[in-house]
Design a protein around this motif. Structure first.
Motif, mmCIF file in Angstrom:
data_model
loop_
_atom_site.group_PDB
_atom_site.id
_atom_site.type_symbol
_atom_site.label_atom_id
_atom_site.label_comp_id
_atom_site.label_asym_id
_atom_site.label_seq_id
_atom_site.Cartn_x
_atom_site.Cartn_y
_atom_site.Cartn_z
ATOM 1 N N ASP A 337 0.651 -1.285 0.044
ATOM 2 C CA ASP A 337 -0.106 0.029 -0.011
ATOM 3 C C ASP A 337 0.725 1.350 -0.077
ATOM 4 N N ALA A 338 2.087 1.154 0.636
ATOM 5 C CA ALA A 338 2.853 2.278 0.585
ATOM 6 C C ALA A 338 3.889 2.477 -0.468
ATOM 7 N N GLY A 339 3.859 1.702 -1.355
ATOM 8 C CA GLY A 339 4.863 1.561 -2.335
ATOM 9 C C GLY A 339 6.235 1.151 -1.834
ATOM 10 N N MET A 340 6.593 0.522 -0.757
ATOM 11 C CA MET A 340 7.848 0.277 -0.244
ATOM 12 C C MET A 340 7.708 -1.257 -0.009
ATOM 13 N N PRO A 341 8.313 -1.746 -0.993
ATOM 14 C CA PRO A 341 8.634 -3.510 -0.930
ATOM 15 C C PRO A 341 9.039 -3.888 0.381
ATOM 16 N N VAL A 342 8.494 -4.988 0.864
ATOM 17 C CA VAL A 342 8.878 -5.342 2.029
ATOM 18 C C VAL A 342 10.337 -5.958 2.228
ATOM 19 N N VAL A 343 10.653 -6.623 1.026
ATOM 20 C CA VAL A 343 12.100 -7.059 1.021
ATOM 21 C C VAL A 343 13.101 -5.925 1.152
ATOM 22 N N LEU A 344 12.921 -4.912 1.108
ATOM 23 C CA LEU A 344 13.637 -3.554 1.382
ATOM 24 C C LEU A 344 13.479 -3.024 2.604
ATOM 25 N N ASP A 345 12.172 -2.759 3.157
ATOM 26 C CA ASP A 345 11.747 -2.180 4.277
ATOM 27 C C ASP A 345 11.687 -3.003 5.337
ATOM 28 N N GLN A 346 11.526 -4.308 5.321
ATOM 29 C CA GLN A 346 11.516 -5.141 6.725
ATOM 30 C C GLN A 346 11.939 -6.569 5.915
ATOM 31 N N PRO A 347 13.314 -6.545 5.759
ATOM 32 C CA PRO A 347 13.805 -7.947 4.925
ATOM 33 C C PRO A 347 13.992 -8.983 6.060
ATOM 34 N N GLU A 348 13.688 -8.795 7.197
ATOM 35 C CA GLU A 348 13.700 -9.714 8.294
ATOM 36 C C GLU A 348 12.362 -10.269 8.616
ATOM 37 N N ASP A 349 11.489 -9.736 8.155
ATOM 38 C CA ASP A 349 9.849 -10.194 8.225
ATOM 39 C C ASP A 349 9.914 -11.632 7.357
ATOM 40 N N PRO A 350 9.165 -12.693 7.918
ATOM 41 C CA PRO A 350 9.208 -13.924 7.336
ATOM 42 C C PRO A 350 8.679 -13.929 6.044
ATOM 43 N N ALA A 351 7.763 -12.887 5.416
ATOM 44 C CA ALA A 351 7.423 -12.952 4.128
ATOM 45 C C ALA A 351 8.421 -12.387 3.186
ATOM 46 N N ALA A 352 9.119 -11.516 3.705
ATOM 47 C CA ALA A 352 10.433 -11.151 2.883
ATOM 48 C C ALA A 352 11.397 -11.997 2.828
ATOM 49 N N HIS A 353 11.927 -12.600 3.720
ATOM 50 C CA HIS A 353 12.639 -13.716 3.927
ATOM 51 C C HIS A 353 12.334 -14.897 2.794
ATOM 52 N N ALA A 354 11.346 -15.229 2.805
ATOM 53 C CA ALA A 354 10.918 -16.255 1.763
ATOM 54 C C ALA A 354 11.007 -15.659 0.162
ATOM 55 N N ILE A 355 10.599 -14.568 0.313
ATOM 56 C CA ILE A 355 10.680 -13.894 -1.100
ATOM 57 C C ILE A 355 12.093 -13.751 -1.620
ATOM 58 N N ILE A 356 12.969 -13.166 -0.574
ATOM 59 C CA ILE A 356 14.347 -13.107 -0.656
ATOM 60 C C ILE A 356 15.147 -14.562 -1.243
ATOM 61 N N GLU A 357 14.582 -15.590 -0.433
ATOM 62 C CA GLU A 357 14.982 -16.951 -0.807
ATOM 63 C C GLU A 357 14.677 -17.400 -2.088
ATOM 64 N N LEU A 358 13.349 -17.061 -2.386
ATOM 65 C CA LEU A 358 13.008 -17.510 -3.819
ATOM 66 C C LEU A 358 13.812 -16.660 -4.769
ATOM 67 N N ALA A 359 14.155 -15.328 -4.744
ATOM 68 C CA ALA A 359 14.981 -14.815 -5.690
ATOM 69 C C ALA A 359 16.216 -15.378 -5.817
ATOM 70 N N HIS A 360 16.871 -15.777 -4.636
ATOM 71 C CA HIS A 360 18.093 -16.475 -4.533
ATOM 72 C C HIS A 360 18.240 -17.605 -5.431
ATOM 73 N N THR A 361 17.173 -18.540 -5.245
ATOM 74 C CA THR A 361 16.763 -19.759 -6.005
ATOM 75 C C THR A 361 16.815 -19.525 -7.383
ATOM 76 N N ILE A 362 16.107 -18.377 -7.933
ATOM 77 C CA ILE A 362 15.840 -18.216 -9.286
ATOM 78 C C ILE A 362 17.012 -17.767 -10.017
ATOM 79 N N ALA A 363 17.741 -16.883 -9.078
ATOM 80 C CA ALA A 363 18.897 -16.101 -9.714
ATOM 81 C C ALA A 363 20.021 -17.315 -10.172
ATOM 82 N N HIS A 364 20.068 -18.211 -9.063
ATOM 83 C CA HIS A 364 21.382 -19.266 -9.238
ATOM 84 C C HIS A 364 20.567 -20.664 -9.794
ATOM 85 N N ARG A 365 19.488 -20.469 -10.451
ATOM 86 C CA ARG A 365 18.780 -21.671 -10.970
ATOM 87 C C ARG A 365 19.282 -21.728 -12.641
#
Length: 379
Positions: A337-365
């Protein structure tokens, strides 16, 4: 080197924020003189009213002032001539004809379609955060909002309303947010207009223009936020990008996962490769340890299992993995809603952590090369 040459070297290294190229490489630096410690720098912008003008001028001023011996900087700003702009666009295209789609089978850019069977599963939120997370890992990322009727990417990335791509003749430069180059139909609507009521041919032309007329430059990954379902745009992109990879987003509940399977099957019929499933709005844990599975459980695994194709005629099976399970998260919703992706604003949040891990998987796949022609010549 003379003081003027040192200033030229420093100024030439300044990066154009839209083109993401050093301004010295794209012929924006003109004359530079130094007298009594004052550097006089002449530069030219691509167009009148360039939205990055103030930033470029300030960066040039700072770069010149950083040279030892410079005590003052005067920056003169002009605009390229039509001939110079044509030369620039030709240089940027690197010999490719205008309005030619650069993301064909021979492209080194990975094209990943993010799709879902139905709306409301958080597909666009996942796409926006995934794009930012990939960019945070050092990849060059582009994002096309192909959900024409339900566009939301500009808002999710915090791109201000009214922001439009910069036009250089017949080339459009996408706005950049959080190091992601993004384009959406929402950037082209007139003031006060918020609804797109288009049918098949207009939708096809719009999506095709996003892929041909918008200059993304060299990308590692191009994400395409697909509309839900298997309608006109899914069919059009299946025709334009039959080699693309597909990421299917679902929620755990059967009502969503059953429909998500269909979108994956349709993508496969066009030749696209389903690389995995993302389960969004999964169970989350309260501070007291209580686990809440508001939308049930197991839907993502069921979609992955259903889309895993058995091998034919002795060929190996094609397994579709469940790549991520993203828990329900107030921070993810608030960030959207605020236009601030959670992966930047709160990277320690469980949802952010899951998305960051997803990005890592895709980047190295790794990406399969089957069906792609390689730039090889027989001697």
């Amino acid at each position: 080197m003379s003081l003027a040459d040192q200033v030229r070297t420093a100024v030439s290294a300044v990066t154009d924020p839209e083109l993401r190229r050093p301004i010295g490489d794209i012929d924006m630096v003109r004359q530079i003189t130094v007298e009594d410690g004052t550097a006089h720098v002449w530069i030219v912008l691509t167009i009148v009213g360039c939205p990055a003008a103030q930033r470029i001028e300030q960066d040039v001023r700072d770069a010149a002032a950083s040279v030892a011996g410079i005590t003052d900087v005067i920056v003169e700003v002009g605009v390229m001539t039509p001939f110079e702009r044509r030369a620039l666009t030709a240089k940027l295209r690197d010999g490719r004809a205008a309005r030619q789609m650069p993301f064909g089978p021979d492209s080194l850019t990975r094209v990943i379609l993010v799709t879902s069977g139905k709306g409301g599963v958080g597909k666009s939120t996942v796409t926006a955060n995934l794009a930012v997370a990939l960019a945070q890992q050092g990849l060059r990322v582009g994002l096309v909002d192909a959900d024409v009727h339900g566009f939301s990417i500009p808002g999710l990335l915090g791109i201000p309303a009214g922001t439009q791509p910069t036009r250089i003749d017949d080339m459009m430069l996408p706005p950049v947010a959080h190091d992601v180059k993004a384009v959406s139909i929402g950037m082209f609507l007139r003031e006060g207009e918020s609804v797109v009521a288009w049918r098949g041919p207009m939708l096809h032309r719009t999506v095709k223009q996003f892929l041909t007329d918008v200059f993304f430059g060299d990308l590692d990954v191009l994400l395409i936020d697909m509309p839900p379902g298997t309608g006109d745009i899914a069919i059009s992109i299946g025709q334009i990008l039959p080699h693309a990879e597909v990421l299917v987003v679902t929620t755990p509940q059967p009502a969503a996962s059953d429909v998500a399977i269909r979108s994956g099957l349709v993508a496969r019929r066009t030749g696209q490769h389903v690389i995995g499933v993302v389960e969004n709005m999964a169970a989350y844990t309260l501070p007291d340890g209580t686990v809440i599975d508001l939308f049930g459980s197991g839907g993502g695994a069921e979609v992955a299992k259903a889309l895993s194709a058995p091998g034919d005629h002795g060929s190996p099976a094609s397994e579709v993995p469940l790549l991520a399970s993203i828990p329900l998260s107030p921070a993810l919703r608030i960030g959207g809603d605020a236009g601030m992706p959670v992966v930047l604003d709160q990277p320690e949040d469980p949802a952010a952590h899951a998305i960051i891990e997803l990005a890592h998987t895709i980047a190295h796949r790794g990406r399969g090369l089957a069906g792609r022609s390689l730039p090889m010549q027989l001697s």
